[in-house]
Design a protein around this motif. Sequence first.
Motif, PDB file in Angstrom:
ATOM      1  N   LEU A 164      36.309  42.172  46.604  1.00 46.10           N
ATOM      2  CA  LEU A 164      37.387  41.925  45.658  1.00 46.10           C
ATOM      3  C   LEU A 164      37.995  43.247  45.216  1.00 46.10           C
ATOM      4  CD1 LEU A 164      38.486  39.334  44.451  1.00 46.10           C
ATOM      5  CD2 LEU A 164      36.921  39.630  42.544  1.00 46.10           C
ATOM      6  N   ALA A 190      42.896  41.169  44.401  1.00 43.25           N
ATOM      7  CA  ALA A 190      42.988  40.428  43.147  1.00 43.25           C
ATOM      8  C   ALA A 190      44.390  40.575  42.561  1.00 43.25           C
ATOM      9  CB  ALA A 190      41.947  40.918  42.162  1.00 43.25           C
ATOM     10  N   ALA A 195      43.047  39.911  36.473  1.00 43.78           N
ATOM     11  CA  ALA A 195      42.608  38.801  37.316  1.00 43.78           C
ATOM     12  C   ALA A 195      41.232  39.102  37.884  1.00 43.78           C
ATOM     13  CB  ALA A 195      43.613  38.577  38.444  1.00 43.78           C
ATOM     14  N   GLN A 196      41.034  40.347  38.297  1.00 42.04           N
ATOM     15  CA  GLN A 196      39.756  40.731  38.880  1.00 42.04           C
ATOM     16  C   GLN A 196      38.624  40.574  37.869  1.00 42.04           C
ATOM     17  OE1 GLN A 196      39.007  44.837  39.281  1.00 42.04           O
ATOM     18  NE2 GLN A 196      37.855  44.645  41.199  1.00 42.04           N
ATOM     19  N   GLU A 199      37.755  36.957  37.205  1.00 41.84           N
ATOM     20  CA  GLU A 199      36.981  36.362  38.301  1.00 41.84           C
ATOM     21  C   GLU A 199      35.524  36.855  38.273  1.00 41.84           C
ATOM     22  OE1 GLU A 199      37.883  34.069  40.213  1.00 41.84           O
ATOM     23  OE2 GLU A 199      36.614  34.109  41.989  1.00 41.84           O
ATOM     24  N   PHE A 212      32.737  43.988  44.320  1.00 43.49           N
ATOM     25  CA  PHE A 212      34.098  44.364  43.916  1.00 43.49           C
ATOM     26  C   PHE A 212      34.280  45.853  43.654  1.00 43.49           C
ATOM     27  CE2 PHE A 212      33.231  44.691  39.288  1.00 43.49           C
ATOM     28  CZ  PHE A 212      31.968  44.118  39.259  1.00 43.49           C
TER      29      PHE A 212
ATOM     30  N   VAL B 510      43.561  31.914  36.731  1.00 47.73           N
ATOM     31  CA  VAL B 510      42.418  32.489  37.448  1.00 47.73           C
ATOM     32  C   VAL B 510      41.121  31.890  36.932  1.00 47.73           C
ATOM     33  CG1 VAL B 510      41.109  34.603  37.854  1.00 47.73           C
ATOM     34  CG2 VAL B 510      43.581  34.645  37.960  1.00 47.73           C
ATOM     35  N   ILE B 515      40.160  33.436  42.074  1.00 48.20           N
ATOM     36  CA  ILE B 515      41.220  34.319  42.555  1.00 48.20           C
ATOM     37  C   ILE B 515      41.721  33.850  43.907  1.00 48.20           C
ATOM     38  CG2 ILE B 515      41.161  36.504  43.809  1.00 48.20           C
ATOM     39  CD1 ILE B 515      40.706  37.871  41.268  1.00 48.20           C
ATOM     40  N   VAL B 595      47.593  37.560  41.014  1.00 46.64           N
ATOM     41  CA  VAL B 595      46.308  36.855  40.923  1.00 46.64           C
ATOM     42  C   VAL B 595      45.731  36.587  42.306  1.00 46.64           C
ATOM     43  CG1 VAL B 595      46.656  35.817  38.676  1.00 46.64           C
ATOM     44  CG2 VAL B 595      47.498  34.638  40.691  1.00 46.64           C
ATOM     45  N   GLY B 596      46.207  37.331  43.308  1.00 46.32           N
ATOM     46  CA  GLY B 596      45.531  37.256  44.592  1.00 46.32           C
ATOM     47  C   GLY B 596      46.227  36.435  45.655  1.00 46.32           C
TER      48      GLY B 596
END
Lengths: 322, 642
Positions: A164, A190, A195-196, A199, A212, B510, B515, B595-596
């Motif tokens: 990631l 990501a 967002a990363q 997650e 990641f 998310v 993701i 967001v991927g």
Amino acid sequence: MSTTPGAGRAAKAAALLMALLMTTSCAVRTTSILRDPDTVRIALNAWVGYEASAAVVQYLLEEELGYQAQLVQLDEQPSWQALDQGAIDVILENWGHQDLMDTYGPGGNGTVVDGGPNGNTGHIGWYMPAYLVEEYPGVNTVEGLKEHADLFRTPESGDQGEFLSGAPGFVTQDQGMIDHFGLDFQIVYAGSEAAQITEVRNRYADGEPVLFYFYEPQWLFEELDLVRVEFPEYTEGCDADLEDVGCDYPRYDLNKIYREDFAEEGGPAYELVDAWEWTNADQNAVARLIADEGLDRDEAAARWVADNPDVWRPWIPETDRA
Amino acid sequence: MSTAFGAAPTIRADGPPTWLTSRWTQALLVLAALLAGFAVLRGEHAFPALPEPFQIGPFFDRVYDWVVANRNTSPLFLYGFNYLSVGLGSAVILVNQVLTLLTWPGVTVLGTFTAWRVAGPRTAALVLAAFAVFGLTGLWSEAMTTLALIITSVLLALLIGIPLGILAGRNEGFDAAIRPVLNFLQIMPAFAYLMPMLLLFGIGNPAAAVATTVYAFPPAVRITALAIRNVDKGAVEATTSLGSTSWQLLTKVQLPLARRTIMLGVNQTIMLAVSMVVIASVIGAGGLGDAIYQALNKVNVGQAFEAGLAIVLMAIALDRVTAAAGNREYASGGSPVPRLAMTAAAVLAAVAASVLARLAGVADWPREWTLSAAGPINAFNDAVQDLFGDATAAVGEFLLGWVLDPLRTLLTDSPWWLVLLAAAALGLVLGGWRTALVAGLSLLGTGLLGVWGLSMDTLSQVLVAALVTVALGVVVGVLAARGDTFSRILRPILDAMQTLPPFVYLIPAVALFGIGRVPALAAAVVFALPPVIRLVEDGIRGVPPESVEATTSLGSTSWQLLTKVRLPLARSSILLAVNQGIMMVLAMVVIGALVGAGALGYGVVFGLAQNQLGLGLTSGLAIVCLGVLLDRLTQSAARRTG
């Protein structure tokens, strides 16, 4: 309070208007944009550690020296461009970017100068939750990743393991490392750090595998127990070919970058920024207040400043010390 | 418009059976051919790379290097772009300083009073509420920065847009020439604008103001042109026959009669400007967009929502005031003298308020007067995630495995020429030769830009998101058309969905879907749904009551009424909704990359973040190509049906 600040502002506005009229009568450089000499413009890169540094510098400039400090939200690379264009005065935490120094520095068009270390060291790397290493000892090594690649499969990465990646603006050599070590991993972008982190937090809460891109100093380490993947130590030049990188990321002595004229003209604001130097622990303390306790950045800075006068007193130019 | 293949096939008595000549059957045949071709030829079929000197990406990279090297030496910049950027940047700062000088009580008095005079007491209350939210959320100065940027860019956009629109309205040739340019500007994703702006006009306010202006002026041109053209022909002829000059015709007849419609254009321009200033925070524009961005960096959904709410209120307030200015229910009342007196009184009151605020020491909104809803919103977000997280994750996995992946494989692993032919054939079936040509060329464009694979990936995502949007939109639209109460409850929700910056719901997406491409799809659906629902509802409500009564009197069930009468009669509205839905989904391609979603969107984001103009611009242009393709196909389908 009296009405003088208002009158002062009006006078300032008039002066700025005059400056505008004068500048439009001839060739215009981007540096001639309206600028208040009492305002210091600081690049604000997206991560919270940077914000912590910017918050404290801003707070001291405003409260101790009476400047206005304006934080300008920008990605890393555009920040350099902004220095070049004269749109900002300083980058407080720079990670490497020798190529940009070649373009804009004294060897290039000479619009920026290196401001020396800010005291923080940064280290990018590959990370995974500690519980994975407990369950699969050695998974945080090159061999372990080869053996357990299928553990990291997700619907998005298909039949390869998922790596990631973080915010698109950050420095990366991940594909080069994957290729060099022959890892069966696919990079999933990501697209943003927010967002990363979301997650990673979700997978962590469910005890799921996740691998990641991350970096220290970072406030998330206070919340999650993360382990670094071990790669061969960085040596000078081992990342020369970004398509084939056989080593870990380097340790960066993070430094400040000034707009050439900002350093040249000097003044108390410049002196404070130039004297400012602190440790990773200092930065983390402020970052934690911002990210974990949800304080506004100036509240966080105020609290740190109140608690650590011995650290910041020496940064204040002697003429301004109370 | 076209008379080619497939036009009015049912009339030909001696042709093949009608089911074969139906356009939809033919479209299905094209898809079947694509599938068959895929089954036979599946594999690696890279679009051939152009020889080095003709590659478009590297060309842009060379342009970039040249600009960096010559920005402060080349006359093009010294006497051109730099004037604009310094002037604009300074204008934004000046407007902001005026707002600061007025202090928050002064701005509030002036704003509320203006709203009251232009739009009446209800809108004034709304404006007052918006100001209260700016203050209470602790975002007053951010809101003013954003407002300053909006004011500057909207004024500039109107200054450019309205004259161009007048010209286009009075001159057919100019209209035809400017139309493709406007189309291009409106399909180009907002993010992709930022890179060239950054390069030419510098970081921060100048680039943000130019980008916002460029993004916001097309509707001003379009709607002004439309308004001028729609002015009653009789009135124009009467004036010309009286020997008026062209200038008199314009100022005495055309402009006054077109004013109401032109205000609609002003309104649209403002709304686009509001959405752009949020995105422009990526290049240092500051203000509310910046607040959202920074809240996201801390993964603080609640804080982002607060700033988002401030934007929503600012947008709705500006919308209502300008809409009312178009209708002029209130402002035309009263003779000019009291109006002048009222304006003077308002300005005096604003000045008095600001002086009082300074005397009282509350020129800045006091920090103690702020409330935060971030905590509860975050808690709500977590609760939603706990409740639905498993279900949504399962939906996401299904979508990926059974819909997104197969479609992507179909598009990327088929030979490029086969996909190209299929697109052209679809164009032929749905529109005619011109549509076929445009469809084929626009797909070819993505290949020539050097991003064929990424484009196919993006295309697959856009198609699926559009399908979900339309399916949901039709269901909700039908329900809204049938239930007045439901419709009334829905309306403010749609307003908010339309003006809420999409950044705000990226993190919840998310959290719910993980993701990748699915959260991007979810965000795109949320963004694109409102206009689809509105158009469908509007279409069904527009079905003539006589047709409904005729069917009911024949004893049809309400299901029959819906499927046999209402939906078919509303078909052209629904096809327009499909078109709008697809274009809105396309506008979210770049934001989905945050967001991927990867693909073209990521190319734009990465190019912007890493100063790679070549990658960023080619990806942005490829999105425009996809937009032209999908727009043409759906518009032809709508036109031929309608």
